[in-house]
Design an enzyme around this catalytic site. Structure first.
Site, PDB file in Angstrom:
ATOM      1  N   GLY A   1       0.818  -1.211   0.000  1.00 14.77           N
ATOM      2  CA  GLY A   1       0.000   0.000   0.000  1.00 14.77           C
ATOM      3  C   GLY A   1       0.848   1.255   0.000  1.00 14.77           C
ATOM      4  O   GLY A   1       0.607   2.165   0.797  1.00 14.77           O
TER       5      GLY A   1
ATOM      6  N   ILE B   1       1.340   7.575   3.953  1.00 16.16           N
ATOM      7  CA  ILE B   1       2.391   7.105   4.839  1.00 16.16           C
ATOM      8  C   ILE B   1       3.249   6.046   4.164  1.00 16.16           C
ATOM      9  O   ILE B   1       4.477   6.040   4.291  1.00 16.16           O
ATOM     10  CB  ILE B   1       1.784   6.571   6.149  1.00 16.16           C
ATOM     11  CG1 ILE B   1       1.212   7.737   6.978  1.00 16.16           C
ATOM     12  CG2 ILE B   1       2.810   5.801   6.972  1.00 16.16           C
ATOM     13  CD1 ILE B   1       0.452   7.315   8.215  1.00 16.16           C
TER      14      ILE B   1
ATOM     15  N   TYR C   1     -12.695   0.014  11.623  1.00 15.57           N
ATOM     16  CA  TYR C   1     -11.287   0.336  11.429  1.00 15.57           C
ATOM     17  C   TYR C   1     -10.526   0.173  12.736  1.00 15.57           C
ATOM     18  O   TYR C   1      -9.451  -0.445  12.766  1.00 15.57           O
ATOM     19  CB  TYR C   1     -11.166   1.769  10.916  1.00 15.57           C
ATOM     20  CG  TYR C   1      -9.748   2.295  10.856  1.00 15.57           C
ATOM     21  CD1 TYR C   1      -8.905   1.961   9.808  1.00 15.57           C
ATOM     22  CD2 TYR C   1      -9.264   3.158  11.846  1.00 15.57           C
ATOM     23  CE1 TYR C   1      -7.611   2.445   9.747  1.00 15.57           C
ATOM     24  CE2 TYR C   1      -7.972   3.652  11.797  1.00 15.57           C
ATOM     25  CZ  TYR C   1      -7.148   3.287  10.747  1.00 15.57           C
ATOM     26  OH  TYR C   1      -5.864   3.774  10.703  1.00 15.57           O
TER      27      TYR C   1
END
Length: 263
Positions: free
Chosen positions: A14, A19, A154
């Protein structure tokens, strides 16, 4: 400080934005070779082209939340070489009322945020243990310790990721392999900037003033009273991957500016 990461092979899932992309850049600046990953080849190629000025970058597209694509991703990595550092960064989030989240969406969160890390760790950890060297770093969140009511799925998935990290660390006892999680707090990424732009417009407030007041209104326990930078989070990950951090294992390293009010 020489972190002794030159020519180490690092995999960051990812990593075409936010980030993850920052982590790739920080590793490259330390002389490591890095595999960039994203779901689409176009985004991966774009990131590789952008970051190649900093060092050796490989691009492998694939959705590691998909078991078949994850296995293909693993095969392609092994063709490059032995993995020294695995950074499981891939993750999804959405602001949504708890009662509106379906079973299918819950399963999606676990598949992307937890099982993607399980799949890659299951493949590369045994090899690291056999060589008696390696690092696995899972990017969790402060929400895994301080669950957010507007993002409960999440938060729960990130709690699971922290637990996974500690469990895997137990398997490394007495070796030179470490497994840690990193818990970023609010970090100024492209996605956060887009959210803040929309939120400020909804409140009919200038973006600058809305951002300045955000922590007073929404994160009053933050000690730094600002968003962390991508570089601050990335540099923490890179340090944990280095030999300088060889005594840090099974840790949930917070990079959240003191939002979590605990010892």
């Amino acid at each position: 400080m020489d972190l002794q990461l030159e020519n180490k092979l690092v995999v960051v899932t990812g990593s075409t934005s936010g980030i993850g992309k920052g982590i790739v850049k920080s590793f490259l600046q330390e002389g490591a070779k890095v595999v960039v990953n994203g779901r689409t080849k176009s985004r991966v190629d774009e990131t590789v082209n952008e970051l190649s000025v900093f060092g050796k970058v490989y691009g492998i597209a694939g959705d590691v939340s998909n078991p078949v694509e994850a296995q293909e991703f693993i095969v392609q990595i092994k063709e490059i070489g032995e993995v020294d550092v695995l950074v499981n960064n891939m993750g999804v989030f959405e602001v949504k009322d708890f009662e509106d989240v379906t079973d299918e969406e819950w399963m999606h969160y676990f598949n992307v945020n937890v099982l993607s890390a399980v799949r890659l760790s299951r493949s590369f950890l045994p090899e690291m243990l056999k060589r008696n060297t390696g690092r696995i770093i899972n990017i969790a969140s402060e929400a895994g310790v301080k669950p957010l009511p507007q993002m409960i799925p999440y938060s729960v998935s990130k709690t699971a990721l922290i637990s996974l990290s500690r469990g895997l660390a137990e398997l490394t006892k007495g070796t030179n392999v470490t497994v840690n999680s990193v818990l970023p707090g609010p970090t100024w990424t492209e996605g956060v900037e887009s959210y803040m732009v929309g939120a400020s417009k909804a409140e009919n407030e200038e973006l600058e003033s809305y951002t300045e007041n955000y922590f007073k209104k929404n994160e009053p326990t933050s000690l730094i009273q600002r968003f962390a930078t991508v570089e601050e989070v990335a540099d923490t990950v890179v340090f944990l991957a280095s030999n300088k951090a060889s005594a840090i294992n099974g840790n949930a390293q917070r990079v959240e500016g003191g939002i979590i009010r605990s010892l």
